[in-house]
Write a protein that holds these residues in place. Structure first.
Motif, PDB file in Angstrom:
ATOM      1  N   LEU A  32       0.840  -1.200   0.000  1.00  0.00           N
ATOM      2  CA  LEU A  32       0.000   0.000   0.000  1.00  0.00           C
ATOM      3  C   LEU A  32       0.875   1.251   0.000  1.00  0.00           C
ATOM      4  O   LEU A  32       0.576   2.226  -0.705  1.00  0.00           O
ATOM      5  N   ALA A  33       1.967   1.233   0.762  1.00  0.00           N
ATOM      6  CA  ALA A  33       2.881   2.372   0.808  1.00  0.00           C
ATOM      7  C   ALA A  33       3.498   2.626  -0.570  1.00  0.00           C
ATOM      8  O   ALA A  33       3.665   3.787  -0.984  1.00  0.00           O
ATOM      9  N   ALA A  34       3.821   1.567  -1.290  1.00  0.00           N
ATOM     10  CA  ALA A  34       4.380   1.722  -2.639  1.00  0.00           C
ATOM     11  C   ALA A  34       3.362   2.398  -3.564  1.00  0.00           C
ATOM     12  O   ALA A  34       3.713   3.289  -4.349  1.00  0.00           O
ATOM     13  N   LEU A  35       2.097   1.993  -3.483  1.00  0.00           N
ATOM     14  CA  LEU A  35       1.061   2.640  -4.293  1.00  0.00           C
ATOM     15  C   LEU A  35       0.925   4.116  -3.913  1.00  0.00           C
ATOM     16  O   LEU A  35       0.748   4.974  -4.780  1.00  0.00           O
ATOM     17  N   ARG A  36       1.023   4.402  -2.624  1.00  0.00           N
ATOM     18  CA  ARG A  36       0.896   5.787  -2.139  1.00  0.00           C
ATOM     19  C   ARG A  36       2.085   6.652  -2.532  1.00  0.00           C
ATOM     20  O   ARG A  36       1.976   7.874  -2.587  1.00  0.00           O
ATOM     21  N   SER A  37       3.236   6.029  -2.800  1.00  0.00           N
ATOM     22  CA  SER A  37       4.436   6.781  -3.169  1.00  0.00           C
ATOM     23  C   SER A  37       4.558   7.009  -4.671  1.00  0.00           C
ATOM     24  O   SER A  37       5.304   7.879  -5.102  1.00  0.00           O
ATOM     25  N   GLY A  38       3.870   6.186  -5.444  1.00  0.00           N
ATOM     26  CA  GLY A  38       4.047   6.199  -6.891  1.00  0.00           C
ATOM     27  C   GLY A  38       4.799   4.939  -7.280  1.00  0.00           C
ATOM     28  O   GLY A  38       5.683   4.486  -6.556  1.00  0.00           O
ATOM     29  N   VAL A  39       4.410   4.369  -8.405  1.00  0.00           N
ATOM     30  CA  VAL A  39       4.953   3.090  -8.844  1.00  0.00           C
ATOM     31  C   VAL A  39       5.667   3.297 -10.178  1.00  0.00           C
ATOM     32  O   VAL A  39       5.161   4.006 -11.056  1.00  0.00           O
ATOM     33  N   VAL A  40       6.825   2.680 -10.323  1.00  0.00           N
ATOM     34  CA  VAL A  40       7.553   2.767 -11.581  1.00  0.00           C
ATOM     35  C   VAL A  40       6.943   1.759 -12.552  1.00  0.00           C
ATOM     36  O   VAL A  40       6.921   0.551 -12.291  1.00  0.00           O
ATOM     37  N   LEU A  41       6.431   2.274 -13.690  1.00  0.00           N
ATOM     38  CA  LEU A  41       5.896   1.448 -14.765  1.00  0.00           C
ATOM     39  C   LEU A  41       6.791   1.625 -15.985  1.00  0.00           C
ATOM     40  O   LEU A  41       7.695   2.467 -15.980  1.00  0.00           O
ATOM     41  N   LYS A  42       6.546   0.879 -17.044  1.00  0.00           N
ATOM     42  CA  LYS A  42       7.373   1.001 -18.255  1.00  0.00           C
ATOM     43  C   LYS A  42       7.357   2.416 -18.824  1.00  0.00           C
ATOM     44  O   LYS A  42       8.314   2.843 -19.442  1.00  0.00           O
ATOM     45  N   ASP A  43       6.236   3.146 -18.606  1.00  0.00           N
ATOM     46  CA  ASP A  43       6.146   4.508 -19.131  1.00  0.00           C
ATOM     47  C   ASP A  43       6.452   5.563 -18.061  1.00  0.00           C
ATOM     48  O   ASP A  43       6.084   6.723 -18.199  1.00  0.00           O
ATOM     49  N   GLY A  44       7.139   5.163 -16.996  1.00  0.00           N
ATOM     50  CA  GLY A  44       7.594   6.121 -15.993  1.00  0.00           C
ATOM     51  C   GLY A  44       6.902   5.975 -14.657  1.00  0.00           C
ATOM     52  O   GLY A  44       6.047   5.111 -14.454  1.00  0.00           O
ATOM     53  N   LEU A  45       7.297   6.848 -13.744  1.00  0.00           N
ATOM     54  CA  LEU A  45       6.769   6.850 -12.383  1.00  0.00           C
ATOM     55  C   LEU A  45       5.358   7.434 -12.369  1.00  0.00           C
ATOM     56  O   LEU A  45       5.118   8.502 -12.951  1.00  0.00           O
ATOM     57  N   THR A  46       4.431   6.753 -11.702  1.00  0.00           N
ATOM     58  CA  THR A  46       3.071   7.284 -11.563  1.00  0.00           C
ATOM     59  C   THR A  46       3.064   8.341 -10.467  1.00  0.00           C
ATOM     60  O   THR A  46       3.942   8.372  -9.595  1.00  0.00           O
ATOM     61  N   LEU A  47       2.051   9.171 -10.504  1.00  0.00           N
ATOM     62  CA  LEU A  47       1.823  10.081  -9.385  1.00  0.00           C
ATOM     63  C   LEU A  47       1.410   9.247  -8.175  1.00  0.00           C
ATOM     64  O   LEU A  47       0.852   8.161  -8.327  1.00  0.00           O
ATOM     65  N   PRO A  48       1.652   9.737  -6.975  1.00  0.00           N
ATOM     66  CA  PRO A  48       1.192   9.007  -5.794  1.00  0.00           C
ATOM     67  C   PRO A  48      -0.325   8.811  -5.833  1.00  0.00           C
ATOM     68  O   PRO A  48      -1.067   9.679  -6.292  1.00  0.00           O
ATOM     69  N   ALA A  49      -0.756   7.667  -5.343  1.00  0.00           N
ATOM     70  CA  ALA A  49      -2.180   7.344  -5.282  1.00  0.00           C
ATOM     71  C   ALA A  49      -2.615   7.332  -3.825  1.00  0.00           C
ATOM     72  O   ALA A  49      -1.793   7.173  -2.929  1.00  0.00           O
ATOM     73  N   GLN A  50      -3.895   7.499  -3.614  1.00  0.00           N
ATOM     74  CA  GLN A  50      -4.451   7.198  -2.297  1.00  0.00           C
ATOM     75  C   GLN A  50      -4.838   5.731  -2.352  1.00  0.00           C
ATOM     76  O   GLN A  50      -5.514   5.308  -3.299  1.00  0.00           O
ATOM     77  N   ALA A  51      -4.416   4.959  -1.377  1.00  0.00           N
ATOM     78  CA  ALA A  51      -4.669   3.515  -1.395  1.00  0.00           C
ATOM     79  C   ALA A  51      -4.966   3.038   0.007  1.00  0.00           C
ATOM     80  O   ALA A  51      -4.259   3.389   0.950  1.00  0.00           O
ATOM     81  N   ARG A  52      -6.035   2.235   0.101  1.00  0.00           N
ATOM     82  CA  ARG A  52      -6.371   1.639   1.396  1.00  0.00           C
ATOM     83  C   ARG A  52      -7.125   0.348   1.174  1.00  0.00           C
ATOM     84  O   ARG A  52      -7.795   0.169   0.154  1.00  0.00           O
TER      85      ARG A  52
END
Length: 186
Positions: free
Chosen positions: A87-107
């Motif tokens: 969950l912390a990784a989703l909240r920080s942003g995840v590295v995908l093939k097209d780059g780092l995502t913006l942080p998400a709210q996840a619970r």
């Protein structure tokens, strides 16, 4: 006009199936939507839930332009039980093939009370599953599925429940609601 539509599983977010390959797939044309509206954004063929449609190009742009960053909220059934690190990784942003995502709210959330999906998600006694609520502010192709997979939680079912202030509410799959006149249609 602004319409909230509960897009069923395996329905294209367009009014025609332009591929021409194989059997015809279900489209928005089969749901009695007004002729002058078009989708403001997209929702994958194998995802369900809130799709907004409008006849107002400026409104569609405001809803979909990444610069406006309208939050999109999803309920996601995942394979596995999420650990706090995931969950912390989703909240920080995840590295995908097209780059780092913006942080998400996840619970983590309890399993929501939902309509049955046809066909149902495959149940396996030996593999646990769980539900997340995930809110993102961008709209990359299959982003939620790629984010959950990147943290080791493959998506089994994905339902969009809100876009900005607009919520899915009690609409059943295939039903729509004109948000400006408050008229409901099935």
């Amino acid at each position: 006009m602004l319409i909230a539509f509960n897009k069923p599983f395996q329905v294209l977010c367009q009014f025609t199936d332009s591929t021409g390959d194989g059997p015809a797939r279900a489209t928005l044309a089969g749901f009695g939507l007004p002729a002058e509206v078009y989708p403001a954004g997209r929702l994958d063929y194998d995802s369900e839930g809130l799709l907004l449609l409008t006849d107002d190009g400026r409104l569609a742009h405001r809803l979909t332009d990444p610069r406006h960053k309208a939050p999109k909220t999803y309920w996601v059934q995942v394979e596995g039980v999420p650990a706090e690190e995931q969950l912390a990784a989703l909240r920080s942003g995840v590295v995908l093939k097209d780059g780092l995502t913006l942080p998400a709210q996840a619970r983590s959330i309890p399993p929501p009370s939902l309509w049955p999906r046809h066909p149902p998600v495959r149940f396996r006694k030996t593999v646990a599953d769980a539900w997340l609520e995930l809110q993102i502010r961008e709209g990359r192709n299959r982003q939620v599925r790629r984010m959950t997979a990147a943290v080791g939680l493959p998506t089994l079912r994905l339902i969009r429940v809100a876009i900005g202030p607009h919520r899915l509410g009690p609409l059943a799959p295939g039903q729509w609601h004109d948000l400006q006149t408050d008229a409901r249609h099935t």
